[in-house]
Design a protein around this motif. Sequence first.
Motif, mmCIF file in Angstrom:
data_model
loop_
_atom_site.group_PDB
_atom_site.id
_atom_site.type_symbol
_atom_site.label_atom_id
_atom_site.label_comp_id
_atom_site.label_asym_id
_atom_site.label_seq_id
_atom_site.Cartn_x
_atom_site.Cartn_y
_atom_site.Cartn_z
ATOM 1 N N CYS A 25 0.823 -1.215 0.000
ATOM 2 C CA CYS A 25 0.000 0.000 0.000
ATOM 3 C C CYS A 25 0.854 1.260 0.000
ATOM 4 O O CYS A 25 0.480 2.285 -0.587
ATOM 5 N N VAL A 34 -1.702 -4.018 -6.009
ATOM 6 C CA VAL A 34 -2.090 -3.965 -4.598
ATOM 7 C C VAL A 34 -3.268 -4.898 -4.339
ATOM 8 O O VAL A 34 -3.300 -5.622 -3.333
ATOM 9 N N ARG A 38 -3.620 -8.016 -1.796
ATOM 10 C CA ARG A 38 -4.737 -8.164 -0.849
ATOM 11 C C ARG A 38 -5.340 -9.574 -0.950
ATOM 12 O O ARG A 38 -5.609 -10.221 0.053
ATOM 13 N N ASN A 67 -5.445 0.316 4.611
ATOM 14 C CA ASN A 67 -4.576 1.079 3.705
ATOM 15 C C ASN A 67 -3.419 1.773 4.419
ATOM 16 O O ASN A 67 -2.293 1.724 3.942
#
Length: 219
Positions: A25, A34, A38, A67
């Motif tokens: 992040c 990203v 995740r 985040n």
Amino acid sequence: MDKPFIRNHQYNLIKKQADLLRNACNTVSDRKVVDAVRYSVQLKINEALPDLSELQKQMLEKISTLNTAREFQYYMLSLEPYLAEFEHVTDKHIKKLFPKIKKLKVPDLAAIDYRYVTYLGWTDIATNKLFLVYHLSGQLIGVEGRYTPVNKKSICFLCNRHEEVALFSAITKSKPVNASPDYYKALGNYMCVNSDTCNKNITDVSALEKFIYDVCEAP
């Protein structure tokens, strides 16, 4: 409030995955990359804790929405009340595991935070021995072995991290059929010199449990 359900090694794995996602992040500008991180993080956590209730799953899945560094910090703090403690042991329990050691030096059990313990490990420098205690299949098991400092860093066979290690060798209790009375077999592995460090690093108990099975013929 749900009862504790996260073991120390699982908490370490969640923290490792949280650090990976936080770094992505902070350093990756491509949203798709990203998002891929995740997904991977969530998948690995799900694999490490497969038998969760729906509420427990929802609690852990919040990691995929994080985040900022502050959000990750709060997330890890929010999990601490759900850490399942290593079952407390007493001096008497430990001494029963090692009946042949008449002057066994037991660690200060009152000073241990059992939330962050996967196994109990300590050394007796006077005898060059390392002692290990672990709960396996509902049974408390103790393993002792020779402890040989090597004065270098290497990969610990338990936590798989590059740390200061010693050679830990334990004699197995199993013998082949028709083996001579003098027969013995020792299993040796590099292991963290500092068991506290190892407990902070370990994310999988497979190697630990296999070692105990091989040494003790555990049930």
